[in-house]
Design a protein around this motif. Structure first.
Motif, PDB file in Angstrom:
ATOM      1  N   GLN A   1      54.932   0.640 -72.492  1.00  0.00           N
ATOM      2  CA  GLN A   1      56.197  -0.086 -72.564  1.00  0.00           C
ATOM      3  C   GLN A   1      56.938  -0.025 -71.239  1.00  0.00           C
ATOM      4  O   GLN A   1      56.902   0.988 -70.538  1.00  0.00           O
ATOM      5  CB  GLN A   1      57.098   0.527 -73.638  1.00  0.00           C
ATOM      6  CG  GLN A   1      56.747   0.157 -75.059  1.00  0.00           C
ATOM      7  CD  GLN A   1      57.706   0.818 -76.033  1.00  0.00           C
ATOM      8  OE1 GLN A   1      57.582   1.995 -76.344  1.00  0.00           O
ATOM      9  NE2 GLN A   1      58.686   0.045 -76.503  1.00  0.00           N
ATOM     10  N   GLU A   2      57.632  -1.093 -70.917  1.00  0.00           N
ATOM     11  CA  GLU A   2      58.546  -1.055 -69.789  1.00  0.00           C
ATOM     12  C   GLU A   2      59.844  -0.372 -70.241  1.00  0.00           C
ATOM     13  O   GLU A   2      60.171  -0.350 -71.429  1.00  0.00           O
ATOM     14  CB  GLU A   2      58.856  -2.469 -69.303  1.00  0.00           C
ATOM     15  CG  GLU A   2      57.642  -3.222 -68.772  1.00  0.00           C
ATOM     16  CD  GLU A   2      57.001  -2.525 -67.594  1.00  0.00           C
ATOM     17  OE1 GLU A   2      55.761  -2.640 -67.435  1.00  0.00           O
ATOM     18  OE2 GLU A   2      57.731  -1.860 -66.825  1.00  0.00           O
ATOM     19  N   CYS A   3      60.569   0.177 -69.283  1.00  0.00           N
ATOM     20  CA  CYS A   3      61.851   0.768 -69.656  1.00  0.00           C
ATOM     21  C   CYS A   3      62.862  -0.350 -69.907  1.00  0.00           C
ATOM     22  O   CYS A   3      62.618  -1.510 -69.578  1.00  0.00           O
ATOM     23  CB  CYS A   3      62.348   1.749 -68.604  1.00  0.00           C
ATOM     24  SG  CYS A   3      62.824   1.017 -67.021  1.00  0.00           S
ATOM     25  N   SER A   4      63.986   0.018 -70.479  1.00  0.00           N
ATOM     26  CA  SER A   4      64.953  -0.976 -70.930  1.00  0.00           C
ATOM     27  C   SER A   4      66.358  -0.588 -70.493  1.00  0.00           C
ATOM     28  O   SER A   4      66.678   0.597 -70.383  1.00  0.00           O
ATOM     29  CB  SER A   4      64.903  -1.060 -72.457  1.00  0.00           C
ATOM     30  OG  SER A   4      66.051  -1.701 -72.966  1.00  0.00           O
ATOM     31  N   VAL A   5      67.187  -1.578 -70.221  1.00  0.00           N
ATOM     32  CA  VAL A   5      68.604  -1.309 -69.955  1.00  0.00           C
ATOM     33  C   VAL A   5      69.460  -1.761 -71.137  1.00  0.00           C
ATOM     34  O   VAL A   5      70.652  -2.038 -70.989  1.00  0.00           O
ATOM     35  CB  VAL A   5      69.078  -1.973 -68.630  1.00  0.00           C
ATOM     36  CG1 VAL A   5      68.435  -1.287 -67.441  1.00  0.00           C
ATOM     37  CG2 VAL A   5      68.811  -3.464 -68.652  1.00  0.00           C
ATOM     38  N   ARG A   6      68.857  -1.826 -72.312  1.00  0.00           N
ATOM     39  CA  ARG A   6      69.599  -2.141 -73.536  1.00  0.00           C
ATOM     40  C   ARG A   6      69.994  -0.825 -74.198  1.00  0.00           C
ATOM     41  O   ARG A   6      69.157  -0.103 -74.707  1.00  0.00           O
ATOM     42  CB  ARG A   6      68.748  -3.001 -74.458  1.00  0.00           C
ATOM     43  CG  ARG A   6      68.484  -4.396 -73.905  1.00  0.00           C
ATOM     44  CD  ARG A   6      67.660  -5.238 -74.866  1.00  0.00           C
ATOM     45  NE  ARG A   6      66.299  -4.775 -74.954  1.00  0.00           N
ATOM     46  CZ  ARG A   6      65.316  -5.141 -74.152  1.00  0.00           C
ATOM     47  NH1 ARG A   6      65.560  -5.989 -73.162  1.00  0.00           N
ATOM     48  NH2 ARG A   6      64.099  -4.684 -74.312  1.00  0.00           N
ATOM     49  N   GLY A   7      71.258  -0.560 -74.211  1.00  0.00           N
ATOM     50  CA  GLY A   7      71.743   0.736 -74.652  1.00  0.00           C
ATOM     51  C   GLY A   7      71.407   1.073 -76.084  1.00  0.00           C
ATOM     52  O   GLY A   7      71.183   2.244 -76.413  1.00  0.00           O
ATOM     53  N   HIS A   8      71.357   0.082 -76.965  1.00  0.00           N
ATOM     54  CA  HIS A   8      71.118   0.374 -78.374  1.00  0.00           C
ATOM     55  C   HIS A   8      69.702   0.894 -78.614  1.00  0.00           C
ATOM     56  O   HIS A   8      69.405   1.411 -79.691  1.00  0.00           O
ATOM     57  CB  HIS A   8      71.361  -0.876 -79.234  1.00  0.00           C
ATOM     58  CG  HIS A   8      70.359  -1.962 -79.034  1.00  0.00           C
ATOM     59  ND1 HIS A   8      70.504  -2.937 -78.056  1.00  0.00           N
ATOM     60  CD2 HIS A   8      69.197  -2.236 -79.675  1.00  0.00           C
ATOM     61  CE1 HIS A   8      69.476  -3.755 -78.109  1.00  0.00           C
ATOM     62  NE2 HIS A   8      68.674  -3.361 -79.074  1.00  0.00           N
ATOM     63  N   GLU A   9      68.834   0.814 -77.623  1.00  0.00           N
ATOM     64  CA  GLU A   9      67.468   1.307 -77.772  1.00  0.00           C
ATOM     65  C   GLU A   9      67.339   2.792 -77.420  1.00  0.00           C
ATOM     66  O   GLU A   9      66.266   3.358 -77.551  1.00  0.00           O
ATOM     67  CB  GLU A   9      66.522   0.475 -76.912  1.00  0.00           C
ATOM     68  CG  GLU A   9      66.475  -0.991 -77.319  1.00  0.00           C
ATOM     69  CD  GLU A   9      65.499  -1.790 -76.487  1.00  0.00           C
ATOM     70  OE1 GLU A   9      64.765  -1.198 -75.671  1.00  0.00           O
ATOM     71  OE2 GLU A   9      65.469  -3.029 -76.650  1.00  0.00           O
ATOM     72  N   TYR A  10      68.430   3.404 -76.986  1.00  0.00           N
ATOM     73  CA  TYR A  10      68.382   4.797 -76.536  1.00  0.00           C
ATOM     74  C   TYR A  10      68.925   5.742 -77.594  1.00  0.00           C
ATOM     75  O   TYR A  10      69.900   5.437 -78.273  1.00  0.00           O
ATOM     76  CB  TYR A  10      69.146   4.948 -75.222  1.00  0.00           C
ATOM     77  CG  TYR A  10      68.355   4.412 -74.055  1.00  0.00           C
ATOM     78  CD1 TYR A  10      68.238   3.038 -73.844  1.00  0.00           C
ATOM     79  CD2 TYR A  10      67.697   5.271 -73.186  1.00  0.00           C
ATOM     80  CE1 TYR A  10      67.485   2.539 -72.796  1.00  0.00           C
ATOM     81  CE2 TYR A  10      66.950   4.779 -72.128  1.00  0.00           C
ATOM     82  CZ  TYR A  10      66.839   3.411 -71.942  1.00  0.00           C
ATOM     83  OH  TYR A  10      66.094   2.920 -70.905  1.00  0.00           O
TER      84      TYR A  10
END
Length: 127
Positions: A105-114
């Protein structure tokens, strides 16, 4: 339990630089990503940048591309956010967060995924 502790915030003049640190501990998997987020007063949280634990691939918000650099020191379990050419609009509380993920997976800058979040560090850009 994953724990994240941010440091390095402060007051800086426009055009200046700061380096934020995120000390991480408690990971039970080698595959995760760490992201930096920020929230200014009266504004929604914004994803700034992220980095993968296994291969170091990164992602940046358009608003910080070319000015901010995310990096990691796996030996120390620390992720850094080098912020250059700072602008008053960069003023915010900066948070680091982590999420487990698959290696592909690529990392994400979508906060709800953390899943896990630090307590935040204040960055103020002002003359």
């Amino acid at each position: 339990q994953v724990q994240l502790v941010e440091s390095g915030g402060g007051l800086v003049q426009p055009g200046g630089s700061l380096r934020l640190s995120c000390a991480a501990s408690g990971f039970t998997s080698n595959y995760y990503s760490i992201g930096w987020f920020r929230q200014a007063p009266g504004k929604e949280r914004e994803g700034v940048s992220c980095i993968k634990s296994n291969d170091g691939r990164t992602s940046y918000a358009d608003s910080v591309k070319g000015r901010f650099t995310i990096s990691r020191d796996n030996a120390k379990n620390v992720v850094y956010l080098q912020m250059n050419s700072l602008k008053p609009e960069d003023t915010a509380v900066y948070y680091c967060a982590s999420r487990p993920q698959n290696w592909w997976q690529e990392c994400s800058v979508r906060g709800h995924e953390y899943n896990y979040w630090g307590q935040g560090t204040q960055v103020t850009v002002s003359s």
